[in-house]
Design a protein around this motif. Structure first.
Motif, PDB file in Angstrom:
ATOM      1  N   SER A  17       9.332  80.420  59.694  1.00 42.35           N
ATOM      2  CA  SER A  17       9.210  80.956  58.341  1.00 42.35           C
ATOM      3  C   SER A  17      10.531  80.818  57.581  1.00 42.35           C
ATOM      4  N   LYS A  18      11.649  81.058  58.257  1.00 44.45           N
ATOM      5  CA  LYS A  18      12.955  80.882  57.614  1.00 44.45           C
ATOM      6  C   LYS A  18      13.182  79.419  57.265  1.00 44.45           C
ATOM      7  N   ALA A  62       7.235  85.248  53.878  1.00 44.21           N
ATOM      8  CA  ALA A  62       8.578  84.729  53.597  1.00 44.21           C
ATOM      9  C   ALA A  62       8.598  83.946  52.293  1.00 44.21           C
ATOM     10  N   THR A  69      12.874  91.445  56.194  1.00 46.12           N
ATOM     11  CA  THR A  69      13.911  90.649  56.849  1.00 46.12           C
ATOM     12  C   THR A  69      14.685  91.447  57.889  1.00 46.12           C
ATOM     13  N   MET A 304      20.812  79.300  60.227  1.00 44.88           N
ATOM     14  CA  MET A 304      20.013  79.544  59.026  1.00 44.88           C
ATOM     15  C   MET A 304      20.348  80.929  58.467  1.00 44.88           C
ATOM     16  N   ASP A 306      20.876  81.813  55.263  1.00 46.33           N
ATOM     17  CA  ASP A 306      20.142  82.108  54.032  1.00 46.33           C
ATOM     18  C   ASP A 306      19.410  80.845  53.606  1.00 46.33           C
ATOM     19  N   ALA A 307      18.669  80.938  52.493  1.00 48.43           N
ATOM     20  CA  ALA A 307      17.856  79.796  52.055  1.00 48.43           C
ATOM     21  C   ALA A 307      18.718  78.586  51.712  1.00 48.43           C
ATOM     22  N   THR A 310      20.005  76.953  54.889  1.00 42.09           N
ATOM     23  CA  THR A 310      18.867  76.317  55.552  1.00 42.09           C
ATOM     24  C   THR A 310      18.455  75.061  54.791  1.00 42.09           C
TER      25      THR A 310
END
Length: 326
Positions: A17-18, A62, A69, A304, A306-307, A310
């Motif tokens: 999901s991350k 997510a 989280t 990973m 944070d977005a 990632t």
């Protein structure tokens, strides 16, 4: 890379999901169309009369920005009044928490399934609630829950082994009853066939990615596609990033290392599913070994956090695929 870039992701669990958040961010950077995410449904189960799809919900929540989280599962700000009432009635599992908002999802899903919708159609309906920025597909519409076979020959549902016992009971093997007669969900093999790049998320190789690859037709589609297949190691510096994937790997005789998992997936040139493999900087010394497996190694930061970070990982994977095509 062009804006017509077609990306398929195989994912499951919290790591998956991350990773999908990073995929969405990376494709937005490139003005590319949304990815198709094929989600593991091997850890689904029936509980208290409702159908739970933990990996599906993790990805949906997510992408919708409503996931918890801190706990790593469920909805943020959820309450547990109904769960306490179920336990007072002796229903369900006292060690398996169902949040009230989460139960709303399960009730809606179960109602649609009872009305005759398939899991694919249910997921399509769920995807209409929020702007997810990805096309989501279950790996199959068949029920192929995961069971864990223990040393004494007894069997537990994966969720009991994982959540209640925290993987402390030594497993001999993992089974997905009925998977040999399952078929890929509508759209799965077509998406793989049309893809430019297939990404294997840093999910648990055994119980998250393993069931996807075990659905008849999926491996064949991966081997036949013109897309480049790039995997991201879930092991950093010889340690699992999250969860108990090391216990699962040991049970099937795979070393808990970036090389061990790469060898498990194997090169497409050797009958496996990988063209390239992202290793963490901590595992850079293993790159020549990965290359010796017939898999193109790429060393990159793999945490990973944070977005954005990632998305950088995804960018490295997309660039690796472009290099292979060139």
């Amino acid at each position: 890379m062009t804006s017509a870039l077609r990306v398929v992701v195989l994912a499951g669990g919290v790591g998956g999901s991350k990773f999908t958040l990073g995929v969405r961010a990376a494709l937005l950077r490139r003005a590319a169309p949304p990815a198709t995410v094929v989600i593991n449904t091997g850890d689904d189960l029936w509980l208290s009369g409702v159908r739970l799809q933990p990996d599906v919900d993790s990805v949906v929540y997510a992408l919708a920005g409503v996931n918890d989280t801190q706990r790593g599962w469920g909805r943020t700000g959820d309450t547990e009044r109904v769960n306490h009432e179920l336990q007072a009635w002796g229903s369900g599992w006292p060690w398996f928490t169902l949040g009230d908002l989460d139960l709303g999802t399960h009730l809606a899903r179960t109602g649609w399934l009872r009305e005759g919708l398939t899991p694919t159609q249910v997921l399509a309906r769920m995807s209409q609630r929020w702007p997810l920025g990805a096309n989501l597909l279950p790996m199959t519409d068949s029920e192929v829950d995961t069971w864990v076979v223990l040393e004494d020959g007894s069997r537990l549902h994966f969720q009991e082994w994982w959540t209640r016992h925290r993987a402390t009971l030594v497993p001999l093997s993992f089974e997905n009853p009925g998977i040999s007669s399952a078929v890929p969900a509508p759209g799965v093999t077509d998406a793989i066939a049309r893809a430019d790049i297939v990404l294997i998320a840093p999910s648990n190789p055994v119980v998250s990615i393993g069931p996807i690859l075990a659905v008849p037709g999926v491996r064949e589609a991966l081997r036949a596609t013109a897309a480049r297949i790039v995997g991201v190691s879930p092991i950093i510096g010889g340690r699992v990033v999250r969860g108990m994937a090391d216990v699962c790997l040991t049970a099937i005789g795979v070393e808990t290392s970036a090389v061990g998992v790469a060898s498990h997936y194997a090169a497409r040139s050797a009958g496996g599913v990988l063209d390239a493999w992202l290793l963490a900087e901590e595992d850079a010394a293993s790159a020549p070994i990965v290359a010796g497996l017939g898999i193109h190694p790429v060393v990159a930061p793999l945490w990973m956090t944070d977005a954005d970070t990632t998305a950088d990982i995804v960018d490295a994977a997309l660039s690796a695929a472009a290099d292979l095509r060139a």
